[in-house]
Design a protein around this motif. Structure first.
Motif, PDB file in Angstrom:
ATOM      1  N   LYS A 112      25.761  95.107 -56.051  1.00 19.94           N
ATOM      2  CA  LYS A 112      24.684  94.125 -56.006  1.00 19.94           C
ATOM      3  C   LYS A 112      25.073  92.888 -56.812  1.00 19.94           C
ATOM      4  O   LYS A 112      25.880  92.963 -57.748  1.00 19.94           O
ATOM      5  N   VAL A 114      23.616  89.088 -58.608  1.00 21.94           N
ATOM      6  CA  VAL A 114      22.617  88.096 -59.007  1.00 21.94           C
ATOM      7  C   VAL A 114      23.367  86.802 -59.289  1.00 21.94           C
ATOM      8  O   VAL A 114      24.265  86.766 -60.134  1.00 21.94           O
ATOM      9  N   PRO A 131      18.822  85.305 -50.906  1.00 21.94           N
ATOM     10  CA  PRO A 131      19.029  86.698 -51.280  1.00 21.94           C
ATOM     11  C   PRO A 131      18.552  87.677 -50.205  1.00 21.94           C
ATOM     12  O   PRO A 131      17.417  87.598 -49.726  1.00 21.94           O
ATOM     13  N   TRP A 138      23.222  90.521 -52.278  1.00 19.47           N
ATOM     14  CA  TRP A 138      22.598  89.467 -53.099  1.00 19.47           C
ATOM     15  C   TRP A 138      21.119  89.784 -53.262  1.00 19.47           C
ATOM     16  O   TRP A 138      20.341  89.685 -52.320  1.00 19.47           O
ATOM     17  N   HIS A 141      18.296  85.231 -57.186  1.00 11.87           N
ATOM     18  CA  HIS A 141      18.920  83.982 -57.625  1.00 11.87           C
ATOM     19  C   HIS A 141      18.011  83.312 -58.638  1.00 11.87           C
ATOM     20  O   HIS A 141      16.817  83.125 -58.386  1.00 11.87           O
ATOM     21  N   THR A 314      12.598  86.183 -54.094  1.00 12.69           N
ATOM     22  CA  THR A 314      13.895  86.520 -54.689  1.00 12.69           C
ATOM     23  C   THR A 314      14.586  85.303 -55.303  1.00 12.69           C
ATOM     24  O   THR A 314      15.687  85.413 -55.830  1.00 12.69           O
TER      25      THR A 314
END
Length: 374
Positions: A112, A114, A131, A138, A141, A314
């Motif tokens: 994963k 970020v 995302p 992803w 953000h 997200t």
């Protein structure tokens, strides 16, 4: 006896199927890659320190990989994603030219991601998406509102210049801009905030805008020349506190008094910058975004503990605020690293605070929490 054996075997099978992060003995493993060396970069020193404190409070395993520039960030991200000991989650700064290919690697590796610290332009978003779409790796953000930061700083400097009457020979306010790097989204977006402010102030003109590449020494040397070339320029807008502090040294060397003869401001909320605000040398600093490393830990913690935040969105804009002498005392507790251990990061998570309807990633939220503990 056979019944007991079957029970033990069944329990072992169930445990083997659980994710590595499910138990207290196997914390979520996060790798954060910095685009600068924290020991020599004031902002990244704060960001990494705050992230470490949050990770410790949330019992997460945080590894920080230090790079000297954004090219090294990409190289290290690729190395980590192709290695054997992959983390659960990888954090790095968004780069329009590289991040999309790294996300493809993360999709394939099952790691994963970020992204943080830089906004995504509309043109880049057409390529990289958002995302979860198209990249399943992803998950979130985080990005500071850099344009607002640049705008708030410019407005505050202009107010101070007007109060002090720092006009040039023809009655206009002359301004010098000191930016970061040529292709840096952060620098360009902060500059956009400056430009927007000046466009609405007919009495103000930008005499010169130069790049400092975020370096103290470069800012100092260039300011020495600018003071000679543009003696009417009494406002210095700078892209960071580090840049501002370098310019302040040059201003003092010239025999001028920062905060009186020339007004100057920065961005980042570094302790050194805020100390200069307290002394009256720096008019203001906009910031608060050094905390985004900690907020990323909160999001990652919730994600891996079954509290995915997609219902809240997200993309998380990080609020930027301005500190000057009028509110310096209120925000100083956030800047003291010894106070960070007093922050209860669990209260910012949905895992431990299920009634949480939205995340409050604001400096005000931290100030309010610390108020009852200091």
């Amino acid at each position: 006896m056979h019944s007991i054996f079957r029970t033990i075997l069944l329990a072992a099978c169930i445990l083997s199927c659980l994710p590595a992060y499910a138990g207290a003995e196997a914390p979520v493993r996060v790798t954060l890659i910095t685009p600068a060396i924290p020991a020599t970069n004031l902002f990244w020193n704060q960001l990494c320190g705050f992230a470490r404190t949050a990770a410790k409070d949330l019992h997460m395993d945080l590894t920080i990989i230090e790079c000297r520039n954004r090219i090294e960030v990409e190289d290290n991200a690729r190395r980590i994603l192709s290695g054997d000991n992959k983390p659960d989650c990888l954090m790095f700064v968004f780069q329009a030219s590289h991040s999309e290919s790294v996300l493809r690697m993360a999709d394939a590796a099952g790691v994963k991601v970020v992204l943080f610290n830089a906004d995504i332009s509309p043109s880049a978003r057409k390529v990289i998406g958002c995302p979860g779409k198209p990249h399943s790796s992803w998950i979130a953000h985080l990005s500071p509102d850099e344009e607002t930061a640049g705008q708030l700083l410019a407005e505050r400097l202009l107010r101070e210049a007007k109060t002090l009457g720092l006009t040039g020979s023809e009655g206009k306010y002359h301004l010098i801009g000191l930016g970061g790097g040529l292709e840096t989204t952060v620098s360009n977006t902060r500059k956009a905030g400056l430009t927007k402010t000046v466009e609405h102030c007919k009495q103000t003109r930008i005499d010169r805008f130069l790049l400092t590449y975020w370096e103290y020494e470069t800012a100092r040397i260039k300011t020495e020349s600018l003071l000679e070339l543009y003696p009417d320029a009494r406002i210095y807008w700078t892209v960071s506190d580090t840049t501002a502090l370098g310019a302040i040294e040059a201003i003092k060397k010239k025999g001028l008094k920062p905060g009186t003869d020339i007004v100057i401001g920065g961005v980042d909320w570094t302790r050194q910058g805020i100390n200069a605000v307290r002394k009256g040398e720096l008019v203001a600093s906009t910031g608060g975004h050094f905390m985004e490393g900690g907020w990323a830990m909160v999001l990652i913690y919730d994600y891996f503990h079954g509290h995915y935040f997609h219902d809240l969105g997200t993309m998380f804009p990080i609020q930027m605020q301005l500190i000057d002498k009028s509110n310096c005392a209120r925000y100083m507790p956030i800047l003291r690293k010894e106070n960070w251990n007093k922050i209860d990061f669990k209260q910012f998570t949905r895992t431990h605070n299920p009634r949480l309807k939205k995340y409050d990633f604001s400096p005000e939220a931290v100030v309010n929490q610390l108020a009852g503990k200091l």
